[in-house]
Design a protein around this motif. Structure first.
Motif, PDB file in Angstrom:
ATOM      1  N   VAL A  61       0.971  -1.218   0.235  1.00  0.00           N
ATOM      2  CA  VAL A  61       0.138   0.025  -0.056  1.00  0.00           C
ATOM      3  C   VAL A  61       0.980   1.037   0.048  1.00  0.00           C
ATOM      4  CG1 VAL A  61      -1.445   1.240   1.355  1.00  0.00           C
ATOM      5  CG2 VAL A  61      -1.997  -1.145   1.108  1.00  0.00           C
ATOM      6  N   ALA A  62       1.965   1.091   0.771  1.00  0.00           N
ATOM      7  CA  ALA A  62       2.966   2.406   0.613  1.00  0.00           C
ATOM      8  C   ALA A  62       3.460   2.524  -0.738  1.00  0.00           C
ATOM      9  CB  ALA A  62       3.793   2.229   1.935  1.00  0.00           C
ATOM     10  N   ILE A  63       4.129   1.606  -1.266  1.00  0.00           N
ATOM     11  CA  ILE A  63       4.699   1.727  -2.633  1.00  0.00           C
ATOM     12  C   ILE A  63       3.491   2.323  -3.597  1.00  0.00           C
ATOM     13  CG2 ILE A  63       5.583   0.438  -4.529  1.00  0.00           C
ATOM     14  CD1 ILE A  63       6.953  -1.333  -2.617  1.00  0.00           C
ATOM     15  N   GLY A  64       2.425   1.684  -3.332  1.00  0.00           N
ATOM     16  CA  GLY A  64       1.290   2.104  -4.392  1.00  0.00           C
ATOM     17  C   GLY A  64       0.940   3.921  -4.287  1.00  0.00           C
ATOM     18  N   ALA A  65       0.751   4.279  -2.758  1.00  0.00           N
ATOM     19  CA  ALA A  65       0.515   5.413  -2.400  1.00  0.00           C
ATOM     20  C   ALA A  65       1.703   6.497  -2.915  1.00  0.00           C
ATOM     21  CB  ALA A  65       0.255   5.720  -0.808  1.00  0.00           C
ATOM     22  N   ILE A  66       2.874   6.011  -2.851  1.00  0.00           N
ATOM     23  CA  ILE A  66       4.075   6.855  -3.174  1.00  0.00           C
ATOM     24  C   ILE A  66       3.887   7.210  -4.573  1.00  0.00           C
ATOM     25  CG2 ILE A  66       6.636   6.654  -3.523  1.00  0.00           C
ATOM     26  CD1 ILE A  66       6.628   5.397  -0.788  1.00  0.00           C
ATOM     27  N   PHE A  67       3.826   5.724  -5.459  1.00  0.00           N
ATOM     28  CA  PHE A  67       3.689   5.831  -6.808  1.00  0.00           C
ATOM     29  C   PHE A  67       2.680   6.877  -7.389  1.00  0.00           C
ATOM     30  CE2 PHE A  67       2.024   4.563 -10.758  1.00  0.00           C
ATOM     31  CZ  PHE A  67       3.268   4.272 -11.701  1.00  0.00           C
ATOM     32  N   ILE A  68       1.408   7.076  -6.812  1.00  0.00           N
ATOM     33  CA  ILE A  68       0.237   7.735  -7.259  1.00  0.00           C
ATOM     34  C   ILE A  68       0.741   9.362  -6.829  1.00  0.00           C
ATOM     35  CG2 ILE A  68      -2.024   8.350  -6.893  1.00  0.00           C
ATOM     36  CD1 ILE A  68      -2.516   5.329  -6.415  1.00  0.00           C
ATOM     37  N   GLY A  69       1.163   9.387  -5.671  1.00  0.00           N
ATOM     38  CA  GLY A  69       1.681  10.816  -5.157  1.00  0.00           C
ATOM     39  C   GLY A  69       2.574  11.371  -5.929  1.00  0.00           C
ATOM     40  N   VAL A  70       3.629  10.573  -6.280  1.00  0.00           N
ATOM     41  CA  VAL A  70       4.689  11.317  -7.023  1.00  0.00           C
ATOM     42  C   VAL A  70       4.226  11.580  -8.790  1.00  0.00           C
ATOM     43  CG1 VAL A  70       6.702  10.567  -8.317  1.00  0.00           C
ATOM     44  CG2 VAL A  70       6.462  10.140  -6.043  1.00  0.00           C
ATOM     45  N   TYR A  73      16.421  -4.091 -12.093  1.00  0.00           N
ATOM     46  CA  TYR A  73      15.922  -4.237 -10.730  1.00  0.00           C
ATOM     47  C   TYR A  73      15.486  -5.475 -10.456  1.00  0.00           C
ATOM     48  CZ  TYR A  73      11.596  -4.337  -7.817  1.00  0.00           C
ATOM     49  OH  TYR A  73      11.024  -4.745  -6.857  1.00  0.00           O
ATOM     50  N   LEU A  74      15.089  -6.379 -11.553  1.00  0.00           N
ATOM     51  CA  LEU A  74      14.655  -7.814 -11.426  1.00  0.00           C
ATOM     52  C   LEU A  74      15.915  -8.583 -11.274  1.00  0.00           C
ATOM     53  CD1 LEU A  74      11.959  -8.001 -14.138  1.00  0.00           C
ATOM     54  CD2 LEU A  74      11.602  -7.986 -11.795  1.00  0.00           C
ATOM     55  N   PHE A  75      17.066  -8.148 -11.916  1.00  0.00           N
ATOM     56  CA  PHE A  75      18.323  -8.921 -11.802  1.00  0.00           C
ATOM     57  C   PHE A  75      18.645  -8.785 -10.346  1.00  0.00           C
ATOM     58  CE2 PHE A  75      22.681  -8.939 -11.546  1.00  0.00           C
ATOM     59  CZ  PHE A  75      23.069 -10.313 -12.067  1.00  0.00           C
ATOM     60  N   GLY A  76      18.748  -7.588  -9.903  1.00  0.00           N
ATOM     61  CA  GLY A  76      19.149  -7.437  -8.448  1.00  0.00           C
ATOM     62  C   GLY A  76      18.594  -8.352  -7.487  1.00  0.00           C
ATOM     63  N   ILE A  77      17.178  -8.680  -7.826  1.00  0.00           N
ATOM     64  CA  ILE A  77      16.461  -9.245  -6.780  1.00  0.00           C
ATOM     65  C   ILE A  77      16.864 -11.099  -7.172  1.00  0.00           C
ATOM     66  CG2 ILE A  77      14.298 -10.284  -6.178  1.00  0.00           C
ATOM     67  CD1 ILE A  77      13.236  -7.232  -6.812  1.00  0.00           C
ATOM     68  N   ALA A 102      12.414  -0.238  -5.752  1.00  0.00           N
ATOM     69  CA  ALA A 102      11.264  -0.188  -6.633  1.00  0.00           C
ATOM     70  C   ALA A 102      10.805   1.109  -6.440  1.00  0.00           C
ATOM     71  CB  ALA A 102       9.926  -1.063  -6.317  1.00  0.00           C
ATOM     72  N   VAL A 103      10.613   1.773  -5.154  1.00  0.00           N
ATOM     73  CA  VAL A 103      10.343   3.209  -5.113  1.00  0.00           C
ATOM     74  C   VAL A 103      11.542   4.112  -5.784  1.00  0.00           C
ATOM     75  CG1 VAL A 103      10.168   5.194  -3.475  1.00  0.00           C
ATOM     76  CG2 VAL A 103       9.210   2.721  -3.190  1.00  0.00           C
ATOM     77  N   PHE A 121      14.042   3.460  -8.115  1.00  0.00           N
ATOM     78  CA  PHE A 121      14.354   3.447  -9.555  1.00  0.00           C
ATOM     79  C   PHE A 121      13.006   3.517 -10.408  1.00  0.00           C
ATOM     80  CE2 PHE A 121      18.224   1.074  -7.929  1.00  0.00           C
ATOM     81  CZ  PHE A 121      19.010   2.180  -8.115  1.00  0.00           C
ATOM     82  N   MET A 122      12.097   2.598  -9.957  1.00  0.00           N
ATOM     83  CA  MET A 122      10.804   2.596 -10.967  1.00  0.00           C
ATOM     84  C   MET A 122       9.839   3.736 -10.789  1.00  0.00           C
ATOM     85  SD  MET A 122      11.895  -0.250 -11.972  1.00  0.00           S
ATOM     86  CE  MET A 122      10.554  -0.583 -12.859  1.00  0.00           C
ATOM     87  N   THR A 123       9.880   4.305  -9.455  1.00  0.00           N
ATOM     88  CA  THR A 123       8.810   5.258  -9.046  1.00  0.00           C
ATOM     89  C   THR A 123       9.639   6.645  -9.392  1.00  0.00           C
ATOM     90  OG1 THR A 123       7.663   4.057  -7.764  1.00  0.00           O
ATOM     91  CG2 THR A 123       7.213   6.254  -7.605  1.00  0.00           C
ATOM     92  N   LEU A 124      10.682   7.152  -8.706  1.00  0.00           N
ATOM     93  CA  LEU A 124      11.282   8.217  -8.628  1.00  0.00           C
ATOM     94  C   LEU A 124      11.947   8.374  -9.763  1.00  0.00           C
ATOM     95  CD1 LEU A 124      12.349   8.660  -4.883  1.00  0.00           C
ATOM     96  CD2 LEU A 124      10.294   9.889  -5.986  1.00  0.00           C
ATOM     97  N   GLY A 125      12.716   7.243 -10.274  1.00  0.00           N
ATOM     98  CA  GLY A 125      13.477   7.463 -11.353  1.00  0.00           C
ATOM     99  C   GLY A 125      12.743   7.850 -12.834  1.00  0.00           C
ATOM    100  N   ASN A 126      11.465   6.718 -12.809  1.00  0.00           N
ATOM    101  CA  ASN A 126      10.754   6.878 -14.081  1.00  0.00           C
ATOM    102  C   ASN A 126      10.069   8.200 -14.062  1.00  0.00           C
ATOM    103  OD1 ASN A 126       9.188   6.368 -16.148  1.00  0.00           O
ATOM    104  ND2 ASN A 126       7.792   4.846 -15.318  1.00  0.00           N
ATOM    105  N   ALA A 127       9.726   8.812 -13.229  1.00  0.00           N
ATOM    106  CA  ALA A 127       8.964  10.094 -13.240  1.00  0.00           C
ATOM    107  C   ALA A 127       9.902  11.144 -13.323  1.00  0.00           C
ATOM    108  CB  ALA A 127       8.167  10.606 -11.616  1.00  0.00           C
ATOM    109  N   SER A 128      11.148  11.139 -13.054  1.00  0.00           N
ATOM    110  CA  SER A 128      12.021  12.082 -13.285  1.00  0.00           C
ATOM    111  C   SER A 128      12.993  11.752 -14.326  1.00  0.00           C
ATOM    112  CB  SER A 128      12.767  12.343 -11.961  1.00  0.00           C
ATOM    113  OG  SER A 128      13.642  11.231 -11.614  1.00  0.00           O
ATOM    114  N   SER A 129      12.795  10.947 -15.033  1.00  0.00           N
ATOM    115  CA  SER A 129      13.561  10.426 -16.274  1.00  0.00           C
ATOM    116  C   SER A 129      13.690  11.645 -17.415  1.00  0.00           C
ATOM    117  CB  SER A 129      13.187   9.328 -16.754  1.00  0.00           C
ATOM    118  OG  SER A 129      11.851   9.407 -17.440  1.00  0.00           O
TER     119      SER A 129
END
Length: 341
Positions: A40-49, A180-184, A261-262, A264-272
């Motif tokens: 839920v926190a990741i989803g809320a951060i994604f939408i907020g950003v 990101y997937l490789f790192g996991i 995820a937050v 690279f996938m959220t902050l990184g994508n939004a600011s790319s």
């Protein structure tokens, strides 16, 4: 009088029926509720950003060259639409050749050349349709207010196959997700790997990924950039994201993958800058475009393809630093754990 039984032999009070003992509750509360809270926190951060960045994007200090004196640039600025007084940052240049060079090298998004009855706007279509529409509309109004008719000339057009201006973003972001997937997965599939072998796997992933992406882009013929350059830059993006994701997962466990995820996938994508340049981002998000691997990679690939290498050297330096930080952090972490063991 009967003897009182020792306290150690007294029967403990029975738990309330239906209420499991505390240790049993803790055993299921964490795995049941923690994933809920994190997701839920990741989803809320994604939408907020994303709402903060793109619900009403507006340009801020978009650099534009104006041929003439500083007074000429100020005069043009006064004639720009009043609804966007801070959208453009006008800088005077001595002649049309200097203005054109500024646009071609990514130093300015456009150049305004005043004339006698006819003004000229030199712009770079490679920046995307949204930027082009804003530039031509605003400076057409400025020219009209000055009694001039505007002629817009696209001197750095995007690839004719890239009708939406998203090829550079997709070229770069594909291996951000893969990194990101490789790192996991490297810890899930190879938990016992030594650090040298894990880093060798990271290098193989980056090299193979860069070649694969460059091959696909070349096959579609959608990006006017040299094959080795695209492969190298994309490989650096992949290894940077992969290495730092590995560090976060190794140091924080499951929470490390969420943090990656937050980041690279959220902050990184939004600011790319993939859909809109960093000049359209809110003030708190714009600096990440020059710091996170996604934005750095997008600018480097875009500069390689259209703007005479603008951002390539800086991108290589930043991406190498992310890779070194991830690999170096893993080395220090493993050494510290061996000492404790």
């Amino acid at each position: 009088m009967p003897d009182t039984p020792p306290a150690t032999l007294q029967r403990p009070p029975e738990p309330v029926r239906g209420d499991p003992p505390a240790p049993r509750r803790a055993a299921w509360v964490r795995p049941v509720l923690l994933p809920v809270a994190v997701a839920v926190a990741i989803g809320a951060i994604f939408i907020g950003v994303y709402l903060s960045a793109f619900h009403a994007p507006a340009a801020r200090d978009l650099p534009v060259a104006v041929v003439g004196t500083a007074a000429d640039a100020a005069s043009v600025a006064e004639r720009l639409p009043g609804h966007s007084p801070d959208s453009f940052l006008l800088e005077a240049v001595p002649d049309r050749e200097s203005a054109r060079a500024a646009v071609e090298h990514g130093e300015a998004f456009a150049a305004y050349v005043p004339g006698h009855g006819t003004a000229e706007l030199l712009f770079a279509g490679a920046h995307g349709p949204a930027v082009n529409t804003l530039l031509t509309g605003s400076f057409e109004e400025a020219a009209r207010a000055g009694g001039e008719r505007l002629t817009a000339v696209d001197i750095v057009p995007a690839s004719p196959e890239d009708t939406r201006g998203l090829v550079v973003f997709y070229t770069t972001f594909g291996l951000v997700l893969a990194g990101y997937l490789f790192g996991i997965m490297t810890f899930q599939l190879g938990p016992g790997l030594t650090l040298p072998r894990r880093l060798a796997s990271l290098a193989a992933f980056g090299g193979a990924g860069g070649l694969a992406v460059a091959s696909v882009v070349s096959a579609f013929d959608v990006l006017p950039a040299p094959f080795p350059g695209v492969a190298g830059l994309v490989a650096l993006v992949a290894t940077a994201v992969g290495a730092f994701t590995m560090l976060l997962v190794r140091s924080l466990g499951v929470l490390g993958s969420s943090a990656a995820a937050v980041l690279f996938m959220t902050l990184g994508n939004a600011s790319s800058g993939g859909s809109l340049p960093a000049e359209f981002l809110p003030g708190w998000l714009a600096p990440l475009s020059t710091a996170l691997p996604v934005g750095v990679g997008v600018r480097a690939v875009n500069g390689l393809a259209y703007f005479h290498g603008d951002g390539v050297l800086g991108g290589i330096a930043v991406l190498t630093a992310w890779t070194a930080a991830g690999a170096g952090g893993l080395f220090l972490l493993e050494r510290a754990r061996r000492r404790r063991a």
